[in-house]
Design an enzyme around this catalytic site. Sequence first.
Site, PDB file in Angstrom:
ATOM      1  CD  GLU A  78      -2.902  -0.482  -0.197  1.00 37.25           C
ATOM      2  OE1 GLU A  78      -3.323  -1.430  -0.863  1.00 37.25           O
ATOM      3  OE2 GLU A  78      -3.056   0.713  -0.556  1.00 37.25           O
TER       4      GLU A  78
HETATM    5  C1  LIG Z   1       2.515  -9.593  -0.061  1.00 41.00           C
HETATM    6  C2  LIG Z   1       2.327  -8.431  -0.995  1.00 41.00           C
HETATM    7  C3  LIG Z   1       1.045  -8.057  -1.363  1.00 41.00           C
HETATM    8  C4  LIG Z   1       0.861  -6.997  -2.261  1.00 41.00           C
HETATM    9  N1  LIG Z   1      -0.414  -6.681  -2.705  1.00 41.00           N
HETATM   10  C5  LIG Z   1      -0.555  -5.820  -3.749  1.00 41.00           C
HETATM   11  C6  LIG Z   1      -1.820  -5.645  -4.397  1.00 41.00           C
HETATM   12  O1  LIG Z   1      -2.840  -6.219  -4.000  1.00 41.00           O
HETATM   13  N2  LIG Z   1      -1.882  -4.845  -5.482  1.00 41.00           N
HETATM   14  C7  LIG Z   1      -0.780  -4.191  -5.975  1.00 41.00           C
HETATM   15  O2  LIG Z   1      -0.910  -3.484  -6.976  1.00 41.00           O
HETATM   16  N3  LIG Z   1       0.424  -4.309  -5.373  1.00 41.00           N
HETATM   17  C8  LIG Z   1       0.564  -5.117  -4.277  1.00 41.00           C
HETATM   18  N4  LIG Z   1       1.801  -5.276  -3.683  1.00 41.00           N
HETATM   19  C9  LIG Z   1       2.921  -4.491  -4.174  1.00 41.00           C
HETATM   20  C10 LIG Z   1       3.380  -3.436  -3.183  1.00 41.00           C
HETATM   21  O3  LIG Z   1       2.423  -2.424  -3.048  1.00 41.00           O
HETATM   22  C11 LIG Z   1       4.745  -2.930  -3.655  1.00 41.00           C
HETATM   23  O4  LIG Z   1       5.662  -3.996  -3.446  1.00 41.00           O
HETATM   24  C12 LIG Z   1       5.207  -1.699  -2.943  1.00 41.00           C
HETATM   25  O5  LIG Z   1       4.364  -0.605  -3.264  1.00 41.00           O
HETATM   26  C13 LIG Z   1       6.652  -1.325  -3.276  1.00 41.00           C
HETATM   27  O6  LIG Z   1       6.926  -1.436  -4.642  1.00 41.00           O
HETATM   28  P1  LIG Z   1       8.217  -2.286  -5.114  1.00 41.00           P
HETATM   29  O7  LIG Z   1       8.134  -3.611  -4.451  1.00 41.00           O
HETATM   30  O8  LIG Z   1       8.273  -2.266  -6.579  1.00 41.00           O
HETATM   31  O9  LIG Z   1       9.429  -1.507  -4.498  1.00 41.00           O
HETATM   32  P2  LIG Z   1      10.215  -0.272  -5.168  1.00 41.00           P
HETATM   33  O10 LIG Z   1       9.237   0.705  -5.670  1.00 41.00           O
HETATM   34  O11 LIG Z   1      11.225  -0.811  -6.098  1.00 41.00           O
HETATM   35  O12 LIG Z   1      10.960   0.331  -3.896  1.00 41.00           O
HETATM   36  C14 LIG Z   1      12.149  -0.220  -3.343  1.00 41.00           C
HETATM   37  C15 LIG Z   1      12.613   0.681  -2.209  1.00 41.00           C
HETATM   38  O13 LIG Z   1      12.910   1.988  -2.724  1.00 41.00           O
HETATM   39  C16 LIG Z   1      12.154   2.964  -2.040  1.00 41.00           C
HETATM   40  N5  LIG Z   1      11.775   4.025  -2.985  1.00 41.00           N
HETATM   41  C17 LIG Z   1      11.229   3.894  -4.205  1.00 41.00           C
HETATM   42  N6  LIG Z   1      10.996   5.094  -4.752  1.00 41.00           N
HETATM   43  C18 LIG Z   1      11.375   6.006  -3.850  1.00 41.00           C
HETATM   44  C19 LIG Z   1      11.373   7.427  -3.797  1.00 41.00           C
HETATM   45  N7  LIG Z   1      10.877   8.160  -4.798  1.00 41.00           N
HETATM   46  N8  LIG Z   1      11.854   8.030  -2.705  1.00 41.00           N
HETATM   47  C20 LIG Z   1      12.324   7.304  -1.669  1.00 41.00           C
HETATM   48  N9  LIG Z   1      12.344   5.976  -1.644  1.00 41.00           N
HETATM   49  C21 LIG Z   1      11.885   5.324  -2.726  1.00 41.00           C
HETATM   50  C22 LIG Z   1      10.946   2.239  -1.478  1.00 41.00           C
HETATM   51  O14 LIG Z   1      10.407   2.905  -0.340  1.00 41.00           O
HETATM   52  C23 LIG Z   1      11.550   0.886  -1.129  1.00 41.00           C
HETATM   53  O15 LIG Z   1      12.154   0.941   0.129  1.00 41.00           O
HETATM   54  C24 LIG Z   1       1.984  -6.288  -2.745  1.00 41.00           C
HETATM   55  C25 LIG Z   1       3.278  -6.657  -2.333  1.00 41.00           C
HETATM   56  C26 LIG Z   1       3.449  -7.710  -1.487  1.00 41.00           C
HETATM   57  C27 LIG Z   1       4.857  -8.118  -1.124  1.00 41.00           C
END
Ligand SMILES: Cc1cc2nc3c(=O)[nH]c(=O)nc-3n(C[C@H](O)[C@H](O)[C@H](O)COP(=O)(O)OP(=O)(O)OC[C@H]3O[C@@H](n4cnc5c(N)ncnc54)[C@H](O)[C@@H]3O)c2cc1C
Length: 590
Positions: A442
Amino acid sequence: MPEYNAPLRDLRFVLHEVFDAPALWARLPALAGSVDAATADAILEEAAKVTAGLIAPLNRSGDEEGAQWQAGAVRTPAGFKQAYATYIEGGWVGLSGNPAYGGLGMPKMLAVQFEEMLYAAGASFALYSALSSGACLAIDAHASEALKTTYLPPMYEGRWAGSMCLTEAHAGTDLGLIRTRAEPRADGSYAISGSKIFITGGEQDLTENIIHLVLAKLPGAPTGPKGISLFLVPKFLVEADGSLGARNALSCGSIEQKMGIKASSTCVMNFDGAQGWLIGEANKGLAAMFTMMNYERLSIGLQGIGCAEASYQAAARYARERLQSRAASGPLAPEQAADPIIVHADVRRMLLTMKAMTEGGRAFACYVGQQLDLAKFATDAEERQHAAALVALLTPVAKAFFTDSGLESCVHGQQVFGGHGYIREWGQEQLVRDVRIAQIYEGTNGIQALDLLGRKVVADGGAALRQFAAEVRHFAHRHETPYGSLLVEELERLEAVSGWLLEQAKSDANAVGAAAVDYLQLFGYVAYAYMWARMAAVAEAKRGEDQAFYAGKLATAAFYFARLLPRSLSLEASIRAGSAPLYGLTAEQF
Ligand SMILES: Cc1cc2nc3c(=O)[nH]c(=O)nc-3n(C[C@H](O)[C@H](O)[C@H](O)COP(=O)(O)OP(=O)(O)OC[C@H]3O[C@@H](n4cnc5c(N)ncnc54)[C@H](O)[C@@H]3O)c2cc1C
């Protein structure tokens, strides 16, 4: 195996005594006829039975068995299907849904209390309906009348579920990068193609249909976040009479193996020209999705509080029973081989931290729920706007602070059990694993912090913060509370730090990013100080009645102000250190 019992006395204290919710409902015409104190109590009692009796018993076995994927189908753990069928009979999915389409129209102040119980009883089970409630909200707010009439009633009933399809392998936080496409079809609908990952409940065997809300790009759409549209894409197409037709061109490619919430399916969803319908305006999908995401963010925050409450209940019970060593002041249970560990200062520190943060969070959730209700139901436009500004400001605080302190609490709960907290039998290690994801999905808590400081404070010149501060100051000056001056002192710290950051942001592009997480924490501690001052004022006035309960509130408030609120001092120092210490290394030096 932990035994969870809903903290009904405390939930009622917050709802009735601290916020006097029934008085608010009586003055809002949309709620006046449908909910009062007695209805709310009856709902809470029933919710307590359902969560403790039906859902909690499946939490451990669900974790052990996990959701299973085979040839595109997902099987939820044994017992989930029957429990879900019983659960939806109670109408819980549509609890705060729009009554015009079959929802029960209950206020959010009450719904947050139900959600806390649901997550405490079983986070994985809770997720299967939490996403539906959010999807319904987005459909209700932005979809056409035809889509609402077709989809909302079975979704509120729980016969159909919702999912939220945003994330792609290369696009998580930065949704502007998504590649899923939507091609217009001759009949006004769209063909959706692309692959989404990490989709909670994207496939499951609990409901007849799954309604995916999918972010995709129309041909020629602007690049970045301004070119994203939102589509409703059902697993099974729906006939004119509402019955289910052909299977749509979408499938679940696999599910993830993960650290926690193992009974919740986390799916790869492939859309191969699936038929979908536009929700809201073209290229305004992100704004429409935010309706769902704001709801989900508060809901995920409640996962933090629910898991912390479950952990606290087990830890407090254990600390009263486990005998180890003697109290520093001499034996307190000389008839036994040792004293119960609850006599030790460090065990008390852990339990009180859990209790103070969980009860502070419970009150803050109800407060944010109150603002959501006012933003939706108040008859006066100014009152609605005022509440909506507070919701926007406080939602990232609720999501991130509830879940950060939720993990801290669950780790304390595990620690109270010593080595027994690390093994499976007592359930504490599962709570640590299950609550951890709430800091990540989220929108990560880092992103919540950027939203708070960058968009909700700096971008509006601190206007919403001033609104919140005026309310806190008004309370501190008007009410008899032992903590009025301390509360104002901490509020002034938050205001001073905010003013300093507004200045820094003008000349340092990294000022907001460097301070954001500490700033959100500082905000959280001040917000909880406001909650604890309000709770202490009520408890003080009732001294003498229900002695153990109110004296307990006052002692917990005293602990919060003396031992937890001073964390604000180090947060302020860290924020004022600025961004330079973060940029001392080149990328290669890490
Ligand atoms: C169990 C599970 C359930 C999920 N359910 C859903 C769902 O129902 N629907 C859905 O669409 N998604 C879902 N997700 C996805 C989840 O919302 C994302 O994993 C999350 O938003 C982070 O995206 P990412 O994993 O690509 O990390 P990234 O975006 O690659 O981020 C990696 C790190 O970099 C940091 N970061 C990235 N950009 C910035 C910035 N601009 N400034 C500072 N820090 C930054 C982040 O905070 C994080 O620490 C789920 C994930 C999991 C693991």
